[in-house]
Design a protein around this motif. Sequence first.
Motif, PDB file in Angstrom:
ATOM      1  N   HIS A 341       0.947  -1.301   0.085  1.00 51.77           N
ATOM      2  CA  HIS A 341      -0.003   0.004  -0.055  1.00 51.77           C
ATOM      3  C   HIS A 341       0.958   1.288   0.118  1.00 51.77           C
ATOM      4  O   HIS A 341       1.713   1.596   0.876  1.00 51.77           O
ATOM      5  CB  HIS A 341      -0.925   0.297   1.252  1.00 51.77           C
ATOM      6  N   PHE A 342       0.795   2.042  -0.958  1.00 50.24           N
ATOM      7  CA  PHE A 342       1.484   3.231  -1.144  1.00 50.24           C
ATOM      8  C   PHE A 342       0.692   4.521  -1.296  1.00 50.24           C
ATOM      9  O   PHE A 342      -0.365   4.415  -1.890  1.00 50.24           O
ATOM     10  CB  PHE A 342       2.427   3.107  -2.538  1.00 50.24           C
ATOM     11  N   ARG A 343       1.162   5.494  -0.582  1.00 49.23           N
ATOM     12  CA  ARG A 343       0.209   6.678  -0.749  1.00 49.23           C
ATOM     13  C   ARG A 343       1.198   7.857  -1.498  1.00 49.23           C
ATOM     14  O   ARG A 343       2.273   7.772  -1.376  1.00 49.23           O
ATOM     15  CB  ARG A 343       0.018   6.918   0.486  1.00 49.23           C
ATOM     16  N   PHE A 344       0.520   8.591  -2.296  1.00 43.51           N
ATOM     17  CA  PHE A 344       1.286   9.794  -2.839  1.00 43.51           C
ATOM     18  C   PHE A 344       0.351  11.170  -2.726  1.00 43.51           C
ATOM     19  O   PHE A 344      -0.529  11.077  -2.059  1.00 43.51           O
ATOM     20  CB  PHE A 344       1.051   9.377  -4.338  1.00 43.51           C
ATOM     21  N   PRO A 345       1.071  12.089  -3.296  1.00 39.01           N
ATOM     22  CA  PRO A 345       0.197  13.403  -2.923  1.00 39.01           C
ATOM     23  C   PRO A 345      -0.876  13.630  -3.565  1.00 39.01           C
ATOM     24  O   PRO A 345      -1.680  14.749  -3.129  1.00 39.01           O
ATOM     25  CB  PRO A 345       1.391  14.602  -3.318  1.00 39.01           C
ATOM     26  N   TRP A 346      -1.425  13.061  -4.333  1.00 38.38           N
ATOM     27  CA  TRP A 346      -2.539  13.410  -5.063  1.00 38.38           C
ATOM     28  C   TRP A 346      -3.398  12.084  -5.364  1.00 38.38           C
ATOM     29  O   TRP A 346      -2.881  11.078  -5.533  1.00 38.38           O
ATOM     30  CB  TRP A 346      -2.372  14.221  -6.382  1.00 38.38           C
ATOM     31  N   PRO A 347      -4.662  12.224  -5.777  1.00 39.10           N
ATOM     32  CA  PRO A 347      -5.552  11.070  -6.085  1.00 39.10           C
ATOM     33  C   PRO A 347      -4.833  10.563  -7.418  1.00 39.10           C
ATOM     34  O   PRO A 347      -4.411  11.068  -8.302  1.00 39.10           O
ATOM     35  CB  PRO A 347      -6.666  11.571  -6.544  1.00 39.10           C
ATOM     36  N   VAL A 348      -4.737   9.051  -7.448  1.00 33.12           N
ATOM     37  CA  VAL A 348      -4.167   8.176  -8.454  1.00 33.12           C
ATOM     38  C   VAL A 348      -5.167   7.822  -9.429  1.00 33.12           C
ATOM     39  O   VAL A 348      -6.093   7.192  -8.896  1.00 33.12           O
ATOM     40  CB  VAL A 348      -3.337   7.128  -7.848  1.00 33.12           C
ATOM     41  N   ASN A 349      -4.912   8.172 -10.860  1.00 39.19           N
ATOM     42  CA  ASN A 349      -6.073   7.944 -11.584  1.00 39.19           C
ATOM     43  C   ASN A 349      -5.687   6.498 -12.752  1.00 39.19           C
ATOM     44  O   ASN A 349      -6.578   5.942 -13.141  1.00 39.19           O
ATOM     45  CB  ASN A 349      -6.336   8.936 -12.775  1.00 39.19           C
ATOM     46  N   HIS A 350      -4.191   6.181 -12.573  1.00 37.06           N
ATOM     47  CA  HIS A 350      -3.979   5.043 -13.343  1.00 37.06           C
ATOM     48  C   HIS A 350      -2.484   4.678 -12.976  1.00 37.06           C
ATOM     49  O   HIS A 350      -1.577   5.529 -12.732  1.00 37.06           O
ATOM     50  CB  HIS A 350      -3.853   5.450 -14.805  1.00 37.06           C
ATOM     51  N   THR A 351      -2.243   3.367 -12.985  1.00 38.87           N
ATOM     52  CA  THR A 351      -1.134   2.780 -12.632  1.00 38.87           C
ATOM     53  C   THR A 351      -0.534   1.663 -13.684  1.00 38.87           C
ATOM     54  O   THR A 351      -1.433   0.962 -13.934  1.00 38.87           O
ATOM     55  CB  THR A 351      -0.867   2.337 -11.121  1.00 38.87           C
ATOM     56  N   SER A 352       0.517   1.679 -14.098  1.00 40.80           N
ATOM     57  CA  SER A 352       1.194   0.593 -14.807  1.00 40.80           C
ATOM     58  C   SER A 352       2.162   0.014 -14.559  1.00 40.80           C
ATOM     59  O   SER A 352       3.277   0.675 -14.144  1.00 40.80           O
ATOM     60  CB  SER A 352       1.261   1.182 -16.379  1.00 40.80           C
ATOM     61  N   LEU A 353       2.377  -1.262 -14.513  1.00 43.46           N
ATOM     62  CA  LEU A 353       3.749  -2.054 -13.874  1.00 43.46           C
ATOM     63  C   LEU A 353       4.513  -2.261 -15.154  1.00 43.46           C
ATOM     64  O   LEU A 353       4.164  -2.745 -16.090  1.00 43.46           O
ATOM     65  CB  LEU A 353       3.390  -3.308 -13.336  1.00 43.46           C
ATOM     66  N   ASP A 366      -2.613  15.614 -11.062  1.00 42.47           N
ATOM     67  CA  ASP A 366      -1.545  16.605 -11.079  1.00 42.47           C
ATOM     68  C   ASP A 366      -0.575  16.233 -12.413  1.00 42.47           C
ATOM     69  O   ASP A 366      -0.787  15.535 -13.064  1.00 42.47           O
ATOM     70  CB  ASP A 366      -0.490  15.961  -9.821  1.00 42.47           C
ATOM     71  N   PRO A 367      -0.331  17.551 -13.168  1.00 43.50           N
ATOM     72  CA  PRO A 367       0.235  17.524 -14.221  1.00 43.50           C
ATOM     73  C   PRO A 367       1.501  16.723 -14.267  1.00 43.50           C
ATOM     74  O   PRO A 367       1.757  15.724 -15.574  1.00 43.50           O
ATOM     75  CB  PRO A 367       0.816  18.939 -14.647  1.00 43.50           C
ATOM     76  N   GLU A 368       2.230  16.536 -13.139  1.00 39.44           N
ATOM     77  CA  GLU A 368       3.548  15.729 -13.128  1.00 39.44           C
ATOM     78  C   GLU A 368       2.956  14.209 -12.947  1.00 39.44           C
ATOM     79  O   GLU A 368       2.199  14.001 -11.996  1.00 39.44           O
ATOM     80  CB  GLU A 368       4.470  15.980 -12.233  1.00 39.44           C
ATOM     81  N   GLY A 369       3.718  13.282 -13.557  1.00 37.26           N
ATOM     82  CA  GLY A 369       3.561  11.999 -13.252  1.00 37.26           C
ATOM     83  C   GLY A 369       4.956  11.369 -12.582  1.00 37.26           C
ATOM     84  O   GLY A 369       5.779  12.071 -12.060  1.00 37.26           O
ATOM     85  N   LEU A 370       4.695  10.034 -12.026  1.00 38.09           N
ATOM     86  CA  LEU A 370       5.913   9.607 -11.137  1.00 38.09           C
ATOM     87  C   LEU A 370       6.402   8.153 -11.638  1.00 38.09           C
ATOM     88  O   LEU A 370       5.431   7.496 -11.991  1.00 38.09           O
ATOM     89  CB  LEU A 370       5.404   9.550  -9.685  1.00 38.09           C
ATOM     90  N   LEU A 371       7.693   7.961 -11.653  1.00 37.90           N
ATOM     91  CA  LEU A 371       8.085   6.633 -11.712  1.00 37.90           C
ATOM     92  C   LEU A 371       8.528   6.280 -10.511  1.00 37.90           C
ATOM     93  O   LEU A 371       9.571   6.901  -9.939  1.00 37.90           O
ATOM     94  CB  LEU A 371       9.104   6.748 -12.777  1.00 37.90           C
ATOM     95  N   VAL A 372       7.922   5.114  -9.678  1.00 42.75           N
ATOM     96  CA  VAL A 372       8.329   4.661  -8.573  1.00 42.75           C
ATOM     97  C   VAL A 372       8.740   3.300  -8.657  1.00 42.75           C
ATOM     98  O   VAL A 372       8.551   2.404  -9.464  1.00 42.75           O
ATOM     99  CB  VAL A 372       7.049   4.700  -7.431  1.00 42.75           C
ATOM    100  N   ASP A 373       9.348   2.906  -7.480  1.00 41.10           N
ATOM    101  CA  ASP A 373       9.739   1.397  -7.120  1.00 41.10           C
ATOM    102  C   ASP A 373       8.808   0.560  -6.973  1.00 41.10           C
ATOM    103  O   ASP A 373       7.890   1.075  -5.829  1.00 41.10           O
ATOM    104  CB  ASP A 373      10.990   1.433  -6.125  1.00 41.10           C
ATOM    105  N   SER A 374       8.401  -0.520  -7.564  1.00 40.63           N
ATOM    106  CA  SER A 374       7.272  -1.154  -7.262  1.00 40.63           C
ATOM    107  C   SER A 374       7.243  -2.011  -5.833  1.00 40.63           C
ATOM    108  O   SER A 374       6.319  -2.258  -5.447  1.00 40.63           O
ATOM    109  CB  SER A 374       7.120  -2.272  -8.523  1.00 40.63           C
ATOM    110  N   ARG A 375       8.308  -2.113  -5.015  1.00 37.06           N
ATOM    111  CA  ARG A 375       8.530  -2.800  -3.953  1.00 37.06           C
ATOM    112  C   ARG A 375       8.609  -2.061  -2.901  1.00 37.06           C
ATOM    113  O   ARG A 375       7.964  -2.219  -1.756  1.00 37.06           O
ATOM    114  CB  ARG A 375       9.759  -3.499  -4.110  1.00 37.06           C
ATOM    115  N   SER A 376       9.101  -0.816  -3.006  1.00 38.61           N
ATOM    116  CA  SER A 376       8.991   0.231  -1.766  1.00 38.61           C
ATOM    117  C   SER A 376       7.985   1.505  -2.056  1.00 38.61           C
ATOM    118  O   SER A 376       7.706   1.956  -1.019  1.00 38.61           O
ATOM    119  CB  SER A 376      10.572   0.819  -1.512  1.00 38.61           C
ATOM    120  N   GLY A 377       7.606   1.766  -3.385  1.00 43.33           N
ATOM    121  CA  GLY A 377       6.699   2.905  -3.391  1.00 43.33           C
ATOM    122  C   GLY A 377       7.651   4.176  -3.578  1.00 43.33           C
ATOM    123  O   GLY A 377       6.870   5.151  -3.756  1.00 43.33           O
ATOM    124  N   LYS A 378       8.968   3.935  -3.288  1.00 43.49           N
ATOM    125  CA  LYS A 378       9.846   5.182  -3.255  1.00 43.49           C
ATOM    126  C   LYS A 378       9.731   5.880  -4.948  1.00 43.49           C
ATOM    127  O   LYS A 378      10.097   5.211  -5.763  1.00 43.49           O
ATOM    128  CB  LYS A 378      10.967   4.991  -2.629  1.00 43.49           C
TER     129      LYS A 378
END
Length: 475
Positions: A341-353, A366-378
């Motif tokens: 369970h990862f939390r982010f600064p804004w509502p998440v509309n879509h995620t792709s692994l 948010d206009p910016e997207g994020l690329l995160v580590d799937s194991r830690s969510g960082k």
Amino acid sequence: MLAKPQDKDWPHLSLSPSPPSSLFAPRFAHWKVSGFDFRRLFFQLHACLVNPNWKWNKPSLAFFVHQCMMSHELAHDADDMEEEYEMEDGDEDMEELNGEDACSSDSDIDDYDDLNNNKVQDTTAAQAREGKDIQGIPWARLSITREKYRESRLEQYKNYENIPHSTEGSDKECQTTKKGESYFDFRRNSRSVKSTILHFQLRNLVWATSKHDVYLMSHFSVMHWTSLTCTKSEVLNMEGHVAPCEKRPGSLFEGFTQTQVSTLAVKDNFLVAGGFQGELICKYLDRPGVSYCTRTTFDDNAITNAVEIFTSSSGAVHFVASNNDNGVREYDMEIFQQTNHFRFPWPVNHTSLSPDGKLLIIVGDDPEGLLVDSRSGKSITSLHGHLDYSFASAWHPGGITFATGNQDKTCRIWDMRNLSKSVTTLKGNLGAIRSLHYTSDGRFMAMAEPADFVHVFDTQSGYEKEQEIDFFGEI
């Protein structure tokens, strides 16, 4: 539904032009005034009212209602077009309506179809090759040409923006593409399958698990349609009470009642339906009943925006749910438990692994997207470039590039070797990019707008060549 002659499987894409009666034709039998579906508008308003991040004011509310009305009018216009044709050829049959008003509401069209034993046939590939409109619209009998109607749609359609004027600055970066390619052939427009869309921003409600099998939401039901026999069957009905028939730790044994489905995912023999109140309903297609029910959160802002199913490195079936409460949750269906369970600064509309399972694309409000580590969510890096909120993302099967779709009417292609900016920006014609999918071999990428257009890009050409699929209706 389209099928590509060269590559027979595109399990992640099914195209659904709505009018007159293909896979996306939102229809309710009640709560209609002059043909407009106020029940559907109510559901859409409710979905946004429970979102505390929605900044309601008179202009935004007026635009929301206007957009819903426009979406209805688009589908209704095309139904009117076809019905005009049907009435001219079926006057004798219409006498059997016992004097009822032959208006052009959706329910009347259904009654007419039933009365005539589905006299109005599907549009086939052979008919399309002979010049028949793929949606069955009889342009030759109408007072407006297809070209004029298309011109009118492009002029009148208003793209929804969370950030005002976000589309105005996106044109400069967009790549010019060569249109007119033909990668996929039209096969059939089926009148028997009618899908519903409850939230105008959430369109992940149709899935093709093979070249023959399509799963879709129709009101409270998940339906299966096969191109082999052109027949449909109900897979799961959520209008009444749905409860798991298997006892699993963490499963809500009491289940849910009248689940309003906001998103759907189907892969191989596994199905997940996500609801407006954070519900998750899981079913194996080869087993009776429902296997697992849970609620992601009891937060008021709980809409399940997207679900992605994948197979883990151990071979177990997993899925990731993206929610409006800023959360992304991973579930293991081997043990039927939440594992991340990862939390982010804004509502998440879509995620792709990513194909190797190590990275997640996170896009949302948010206009910016994020690329995160799937194991830690960082967070590994931010994705800068879009000007509005994003609702779509997809990885190329090669794992080096990926795509994001935004309400600024663009899709951006990113390269893992240099994420400082996108390598390509692709432009839509009408509105937001609501859905993105690659073929299993990575040769093509499909980009769907909210209505009228699906673009199929040749990735080997650097996205410079495309087939533009042009029709009328919500997608």
